[in-house]
Design an enzyme around this catalytic site. Structure first.
Site, short mmCIF file in Angstrom:
data_model
loop_
_atom_site.label_atom_id
_atom_site.label_comp_id
_atom_site.label_asym_id
_atom_site.label_seq_id
_atom_site.Cartn_x
_atom_site.Cartn_y
_atom_site.Cartn_z
N ASP A 59 0.85 -1.18 0.01
CA ASP A 59 0.03 0.09 0.04
C ASP A 59 0.93 1.25 0.03
O ASP A 59 1.78 1.42 0.81
CB ASP A 59 -0.68 0.10 1.22
CG ASP A 59 -2.05 0.92 1.01
OD1 ASP A 59 -1.94 2.20 0.74
OD2 ASP A 59 -3.11 0.38 1.33
N THR A 95 -7.13 3.94 -1.20
CA THR A 95 -6.84 2.57 -0.89
C THR A 95 -8.14 1.62 -1.58
O THR A 95 -7.74 0.77 -2.21
CB THR A 95 -6.65 2.28 0.37
OG1 THR A 95 -5.33 3.04 0.56
CG2 THR A 95 -6.43 0.90 0.56
N TYR A 180 -9.64 -8.38 8.03
CA TYR A 180 -8.38 -7.48 8.08
C TYR A 180 -8.01 -7.15 9.49
O TYR A 180 -8.79 -6.73 10.46
CB TYR A 180 -8.62 -6.18 7.42
CG TYR A 180 -7.57 -5.26 7.42
CD1 TYR A 180 -6.38 -5.45 6.82
CD2 TYR A 180 -7.53 -3.97 8.36
CE1 TYR A 180 -5.33 -4.52 6.71
CE2 TYR A 180 -6.45 -3.46 8.26
CZ TYR A 180 -5.42 -3.74 7.63
OH TYR A 180 -4.20 -2.73 7.70
N ASP A 216 2.49 2.49 3.59
CA ASP A 216 1.40 3.50 3.75
C ASP A 216 1.25 4.20 5.05
O ASP A 216 1.18 5.50 5.19
CB ASP A 216 0.01 2.85 3.38
CG ASP A 216 -1.17 3.79 3.47
OD1 ASP A 216 -1.30 4.68 2.35
OD2 ASP A 216 -2.19 3.79 4.41
N HIS A 220 1.99 8.29 5.96
CA HIS A 220 1.12 9.22 6.48
C HIS A 220 1.43 9.75 7.78
O HIS A 220 1.37 11.07 7.83
CB HIS A 220 -0.22 8.35 6.88
CG HIS A 220 -1.09 8.14 5.61
ND1 HIS A 220 -1.67 8.97 4.91
CD2 HIS A 220 -1.62 6.94 5.08
CE1 HIS A 220 -2.44 8.61 3.93
NE2 HIS A 220 -2.34 7.15 4.16
N ASP A 263 -1.17 0.51 -4.82
CA ASP A 263 -2.64 1.16 -4.96
C ASP A 263 -2.40 2.59 -5.56
O ASP A 263 -3.37 3.00 -6.29
CB ASP A 263 -3.46 1.03 -4.12
CG ASP A 263 -3.12 1.50 -2.73
OD1 ASP A 263 -1.80 1.61 -2.54
OD2 ASP A 263 -3.53 1.40 -1.53
N HIS A 264 -1.47 3.47 -5.02
CA HIS A 264 -1.09 4.64 -5.41
C HIS A 264 0.16 5.31 -4.76
O HIS A 264 0.89 4.27 -4.19
CB HIS A 264 -2.19 5.38 -4.56
CG HIS A 264 -2.54 5.29 -3.19
ND1 HIS A 264 -1.45 5.49 -2.25
CD2 HIS A 264 -3.43 4.61 -2.59
CE1 HIS A 264 -1.86 5.11 -1.23
NE2 HIS A 264 -3.09 4.38 -1.28
N HIS A 369 -2.54 11.02 -0.08
CA HIS A 369 -2.78 10.63 -1.60
C HIS A 369 -4.16 10.76 -1.70
O HIS A 369 -5.01 11.03 -0.65
CB HIS A 369 -2.25 9.15 -1.77
CG HIS A 369 -2.98 8.16 -0.67
ND1 HIS A 369 -4.02 7.56 -0.90
CD2 HIS A 369 -2.22 7.63 0.37
CE1 HIS A 369 -4.29 6.78 0.14
NE2 HIS A 369 -3.12 6.93 1.02
P1 AMP Z 1 -6.06 5.23 3.13
O1 AMP Z 1 -4.68 5.56 3.49
O2 AMP Z 1 -6.81 6.07 3.92
O3 AMP Z 1 -6.40 5.09 1.79
O4 AMP Z 1 -6.18 3.77 3.91
C1 AMP Z 1 -5.47 2.78 3.75
C2 AMP Z 1 -5.51 1.96 5.24
O5 AMP Z 1 -6.54 1.12 5.08
C3 AMP Z 1 -4.60 0.90 5.20
O6 AMP Z 1 -3.32 1.70 5.66
C4 AMP Z 1 -4.92 -0.13 6.00
O7 AMP Z 1 -4.76 0.43 7.67
C5 AMP Z 1 -6.48 0.14 5.91
N1 AMP Z 1 -6.82 -1.31 5.04
C6 AMP Z 1 -6.26 -2.00 4.28
N2 AMP Z 1 -6.93 -3.06 3.90
C7 AMP Z 1 -8.03 -3.13 4.71
C8 AMP Z 1 -9.19 -3.79 4.86
N3 AMP Z 1 -9.39 -4.90 3.96
N4 AMP Z 1 -10.11 -3.44 5.88
C9 AMP Z 1 -10.07 -2.49 6.60
N5 AMP Z 1 -8.98 -1.79 6.56
C10 AMP Z 1 -8.10 -1.92 5.54
ZN ZN Z 2 -3.58 2.75 -0.14
ZN ZN Z 3 -3.05 5.79 2.73
#
Ligand code: AMP
Ligand code: ZN
Ligand code: ZN
Length: 438
Positions: A59, A95, A180, A216, A220, A263-264, A369
């Protein structure tokens, strides 16, 4: 196939219920969606005849992280296989939307996971942390992820985390999956995958996902240039070293195709670069469905005119559109889950509200992101290695909707019609590549 029949047949297949919020017919695909690219092996082909595909996601891994000198295994896999200069994430560069794009070949506007936080007229609110929503298939049913097609072909799949894998999408789950849990270490995730590959051939999964969130998180919290990101990259790279060693030990190293993506990308952000929405209009006039690099806003009833007047157009570090007026290149805005107004932060600024800031005690992330997917910092990672791939190929940037046709090609399964095409990836494939036997 043309877009309209795709959604029409989906709606029938899903008995209308899941299509309560189906989007209008999507625009024509970017290029003709590939028909069966290789003579697809029939569902009767024994599982032993399929070379397993491991889809790894790191990620938030920006492709230039490979030059930081802390990822020897990733670099070796790229040098000995295929790497893209970058892979264009889909908009919004978040994500959940992008992970679902990678396994469905559809833009977020077409698969329905339009943001990490969203509203649906029939289903209510969705956030990543809402376990019930994440596991509720109705959010995901408009698309068919790879593992659903694998299961329907009588083959086996296993997911070591992947957005969507906790829901029985169209009534189908992977054979093996895990709720998760961010506390499971990278090594534990790898060991679980190796354990699945130890299953006897008739039960062995042919499609396995492996997801890492550490890079990731670090970016952040500490910013993408931080030493903490170096440490997180090194930790994930060590887990991939363990995966390589485990595959070698099992005699599988040359009998597995690995596709390693993110993913990005990532950009540095700062508490000094905040667009505070409530400075532009009263907070009570709008519902801020999602915020950050990109914000989704629904005006409250009776406040549509006022909200549009205050928000639409250019601001110092932000631009807002009615969802129907978003630039066509973003492929976004037709799905009913996209809020009425979409605002995009510019120049590494972030869109916030006073209430949102207060809920985080004023603490602001140092990396984020979600920005415009034309921004090179939002580009994602693509590496592939295995018997299907040539060695030493460097591909130009291609869109991440093309990963799905690649995965289906590697698995020898016919892809669902979608937004991607195999064409940019053909130069990466060995001429004989297909559903080869080990
Ligand atoms: P974001 O950076 O806000 O786009 O979200 C990324 C975060 O989503 C990751 O760092 C994880 O902690 C969380 N995440 C990833 N996969 C899952 C999942 N399957 N269910 C819930 N949270 C997740
Ligand atoms: Zn991500
Ligand atoms: Zn993120």
């Amino acid at each position: 196939m043309k877009p309209l029949p795709r959604f029409a047949s989906l709606c029938i297949a899903l008995l209308l219920a899941a299509c309560a919020a189906a989007p209008p017919a999507p625009p024509a695909p970017r290029a003709a969606a590939p028909a069966a690219i290789v003579p697809a092996a029939s569902a009767a082909t024994p599982t032993t005849a399929r070379i397993p595909v491991i889809l790894v996601s790191i990620d938030g891994f920006r492709p230039d992280y490979l030059t930081r000198g802390v990822s020897p295994t990733l670099n070796a896999l790229a040098a000995d296989g295929v790497r893209a200069i970058g892979m264009q994430a889909s908009f919004p560069t978040l994500t959940f939307p992008n992970h679902y794009t990678l396994v469905t070949g559809l833009y977020p506007d077409h698969h329905g996971i339009v943001a990490n936080s969203m509203n649906d007229p029939a289903l209510g609110h969705f956030t990543l942390s809402d376990r019930a929503a994440v596991g509720d298939a109705r959010w995901w049913n408009a698309a068919t992820p790879v593992w659903v097609s694998v299961e329907r072909a009588g083959l086996h799949s296993a997911t070591m985390f992947w957005p969507g894998s906790e829901a029985a999408i169209q009534g189908v789950r992977p054979d093996h999956w895990r709720p998760y849990d961010g506390t499971v270490t990278p090594d534990q995730r790898v060991d679980t995958v190796l354990h699945w590959l130890d299953l006897p051939p008739p039960q062995r999964p042919v499609f396995v996902t492996l997801y890492f969130d550490q890079v990731d998180h670090a970016a952040h919290e500490h910013g993408p240039r931080s030493p903490e990101v170096d440490a997180a990259i090194a930790e994930v790279d060590a887990a991939l070293t363990r995966l390589t060693a485990g595959l070698r030990q099992r005699g599988l190293l040359d009998r597995v195709n690995q596709v390693i993506v993110s993913d990005h990308g990532f950009a540095s952000t700062s508490p000094k670069r905040l667009v505070v929405l409530d400075r532009l209009l009263p907070a009570a006039d709008i519902e801020v469905v999602s915020s950050g690099a990109v914000a989704g806003i629904d005006p409250r009833p009776g406040h549509v005119r006022a909200a549009e007047r205050a928000l639409l157009g250019r601001h110092a570090h932000m631009r807002c559109w009615r969802r129907s007026a978003l630039p066509a290149r973003l492929h976004y805005g037709t799905h009913p889950r996209v809020p009425a107004i979409v605002c995009l932060a510019q120049d590494r600024w972030m869109i916030v509200t006073r209430a949102g800031l207060a809920s985080h005690h004023g603490k602001v992330m140092l990396g984020d992101h979600g920005y415009d997917n034309a921004d090179a910092d939002m580009h994602a990672l693509f590496i592939a290695n295995g018997p299907a791939f040539r060695a030493g190929v460097v591909l130009p940037v291609f869109p991440n909707v093309d990963v799905y046709p690649l995965l289906m090609h590697l698995l020898g399964l016919p892809p669902q019609p979608g937004d991607g095409t195999l064409a940019p990836l053909r130069p990466a494939l060995r001429p004989t590549a297909g559903p080869a036997t080990p």
